[in-house]
Write an enzyme that holds these catalytic residues in place. Structure first.
Site, mmCIF file in Angstrom:
data_model
loop_
_atom_site.group_PDB
_atom_site.id
_atom_site.type_symbol
_atom_site.label_atom_id
_atom_site.label_comp_id
_atom_site.label_asym_id
_atom_site.label_seq_id
_atom_site.Cartn_x
_atom_site.Cartn_y
_atom_site.Cartn_z
ATOM 1 N N ASP A 2 5.098 0.385 -6.931
ATOM 2 C CA ASP A 2 3.869 0.089 -7.667
ATOM 3 C C ASP A 2 2.685 0.765 -7.002
ATOM 4 O O ASP A 2 1.641 0.932 -7.621
ATOM 5 C CB ASP A 2 3.649 -1.429 -7.727
ATOM 6 C CG ASP A 2 2.369 -1.794 -8.465
ATOM 7 O OD1 ASP A 2 2.257 -1.418 -9.653
ATOM 8 O OD2 ASP A 2 1.486 -2.431 -7.862
ATOM 9 N N TYR B 64 -1.832 -7.541 -11.138
ATOM 10 C CA TYR B 64 -2.833 -7.577 -12.209
ATOM 11 C C TYR B 64 -2.479 -8.582 -13.305
ATOM 12 O O TYR B 64 -2.274 -8.229 -14.458
ATOM 13 C CB TYR B 64 -2.974 -6.184 -12.822
ATOM 14 C CG TYR B 64 -3.957 -5.297 -12.092
ATOM 15 C CD1 TYR B 64 -4.155 -5.426 -10.724
ATOM 16 C CD2 TYR B 64 -4.664 -4.311 -12.752
ATOM 17 C CE1 TYR B 64 -5.031 -4.611 -10.049
ATOM 18 C CE2 TYR B 64 -5.551 -3.482 -12.092
ATOM 19 C CZ TYR B 64 -5.731 -3.634 -10.741
ATOM 20 O OH TYR B 64 -6.612 -2.811 -10.070
ATOM 21 N N ARG C 200 0.857 -1.176 0.000
ATOM 22 C CA ARG C 200 0.000 0.000 0.000
ATOM 23 C C ARG C 200 0.895 1.229 0.000
ATOM 24 O O ARG C 200 1.930 1.260 0.670
ATOM 25 C CB ARG C 200 -0.932 0.019 1.220
ATOM 26 C CG ARG C 200 -2.093 -0.953 1.125
ATOM 27 C CD ARG C 200 -3.102 -0.486 0.071
ATOM 28 N NE ARG C 200 -4.283 -1.345 0.000
ATOM 29 C CZ ARG C 200 -4.429 -2.338 -0.862
ATOM 30 N NH1 ARG C 200 -3.448 -2.641 -1.698
ATOM 31 N NH2 ARG C 200 -5.558 -3.030 -0.894
ATOM 32 N N HIS D 217 0.010 0.682 -9.789
ATOM 33 C CA HIS D 217 -0.705 -0.242 -8.896
ATOM 34 C C HIS D 217 -1.243 -1.446 -9.671
ATOM 35 O O HIS D 217 -2.417 -1.822 -9.559
ATOM 36 C CB HIS D 217 -1.851 0.486 -8.183
ATOM 37 C CG HIS D 217 -2.294 -0.193 -6.918
ATOM 38 N ND1 HIS D 217 -2.889 0.487 -5.878
ATOM 39 C CD2 HIS D 217 -2.239 -1.488 -6.521
ATOM 40 C CE1 HIS D 217 -3.193 -0.360 -4.906
ATOM 41 N NE2 HIS D 217 -2.813 -1.573 -5.283
ATOM 42 N N GLU E 147 -3.018 7.998 -4.288
ATOM 43 C CA GLU E 147 -3.459 7.537 -5.602
ATOM 44 C C GLU E 147 -4.882 8.029 -5.879
ATOM 45 O O GLU E 147 -5.713 8.040 -4.971
ATOM 46 C CB GLU E 147 -3.467 5.992 -5.645
ATOM 47 C CG GLU E 147 -2.110 5.347 -5.589
ATOM 48 C CD GLU E 147 -2.211 3.823 -5.619
ATOM 49 O OE1 GLU E 147 -3.278 3.294 -6.021
ATOM 50 O OE2 GLU E 147 -1.237 3.154 -5.248
#
Length: 336
Positions: A232, A258, A208, A254, A237
């Site tokens: 990342d 994924y 985070r 982020h 954000e």
């Protein structure tokens, strides 16, 4: 039954539309109190703040988040309101391992960090951190583990954060975000942490953004307290610090977790939790679609970066940082 779903959750439509009478798909930021007022369930990601403001007065009885993290869910309010919630621990651990593998290879190739001679510090050894531990063992690295909750429960093999600061060449963070309490991780990497470092390590954060204090890591980069950084995740954000983006070795929007496989895992897990709660049969099969066949190099290190090179995502983010949320939301899911 009405279910409201974040429209960026893949592979879910056919299964959920067979389970519910009405399904509404919206961007996470557009899931509002008026939208969920007559909903029975909410399936979300981190961009929807599931708190009193959203949920009070609604019919919502179940929240499923297709993510490992759940700091966007006010768990205390859910307990008071009788709302059951479920997350997906470990769903994208393989994807983050893939990201770290490529990052470590790039550190070796471009920053001349000899992995077999390097000490890796892993902060947070849960589902994801355990995958990174296995990866580092395969790469022949020396490894130090820091996980205060596990250490306090009597498990052995863990050392203090101070030991990592003293001995590690690379430190990677895989903790949940805890803003308060005994195991607070908010600004875990703060000014004091960076000034305690002894070997100018590379810092990696895929957990985070708030785990690493922005101003503190900027100072560490400017003063040469660290060799560099791979981020990342970011504070604030999608409105990230552009000076920090410019200075890191690799910065991505982020997306470390994924992969198509990780997303399929999350969707399957959240649907299973939904079915358990509402007593429905699990008559669905969730899997990532097959990818076009590609020929890869026989050398494992070359092949790894052919399959995924985080420089590509970094280049896109640096070219258009204002599109952080779009780059994340429209990300072409990679195969692990």
């Amino acid at each position: 039954m009405k279910v409201v779903i974040d429209n960026k959750i893949p592979y879910i439509r056919e299964a959920m539309e067979a389970l519910a009478d009405e399904v509404v798909y919206l961007p996470g930021k557009e899931i509002t109190a008026s939208v969920v007022r007559d909903a029975d369930a909410l399936i979300t990601r981190t961009r929807t703040q599931c708190n009193r403001q959203l949920l009070e007065g609604s019919k919502v009885r179940f929240i499923g988040t297709a993510t490992i993290g759940f700091d966007h869910i006010d768990t205390e309010y859910c307990r008071e309101a009788g709302i059951t919630w479920s997350n997906c621990p470990g769903c994208n651990a393989g994807a983050v391992e893939q990201y770290l593998h490529s990052v470590l290879l790039l550190l070796q190739q471009e920053k001349h960090v000899e992995l077999k001679d390097a000490c890796l510090g892993i902060v947070g050894v849960g589902h994801v951190g355990s995958h990174i531990l296995s990866l580092a063992e395969r790469l022949g690295m020396r490894i130090l583990l820091n996980d205060p909750p596990r250490a306090d429960h009597g498990e052995e093999g863990f050392v203090s954060l101070e030991t990592l600061a003293r001995e590690c060449d690379i430190i990677t963070f895989h903790t949940p975000l805890e803003r308060n309490g005994e195991y607070r991780t908010f600004h875990l990497a703060d000014r004091d942490f960076f000034h305690s470092l002894r070997k100018k390590p590379y810092i990696i954060n895929t957990s985070r953004g708030e785990v690493v204090e922005t101003e503190a890591i900027l100072e560490a980069l400017d003063k040469g307290l660290i060799g560099g950084a791979v981020l990342d995740v970011w504070e604030n954000e999608p409105h990230i610090n552009l000076e920090l983006l410019d200075k890191v070795f690799i910065g991505t929007p982020h997306i470390a977790g994924y992969s198509a496989d990780g997303k399929a895992n999350a969707t399957r897990m959240v649907l299973e939790a939904f079915c358990r709660f509402f007593g429905k049969e699990m008559n669905f099969h969730i899997a990532a679609p097959e990818q076009p066949h590609r020929e890869y190099d026989s050398d494992e290190r070359v092949r790894q970066l052919q399959m995924y090179n985080p420089h590509d995502d970094c280049d896109m983010l640096r070219a258009h940082p204002e599109l952080f949320e779009q780059l994340r939301g429209d990300y072409v899911l990679r195969k692990e």
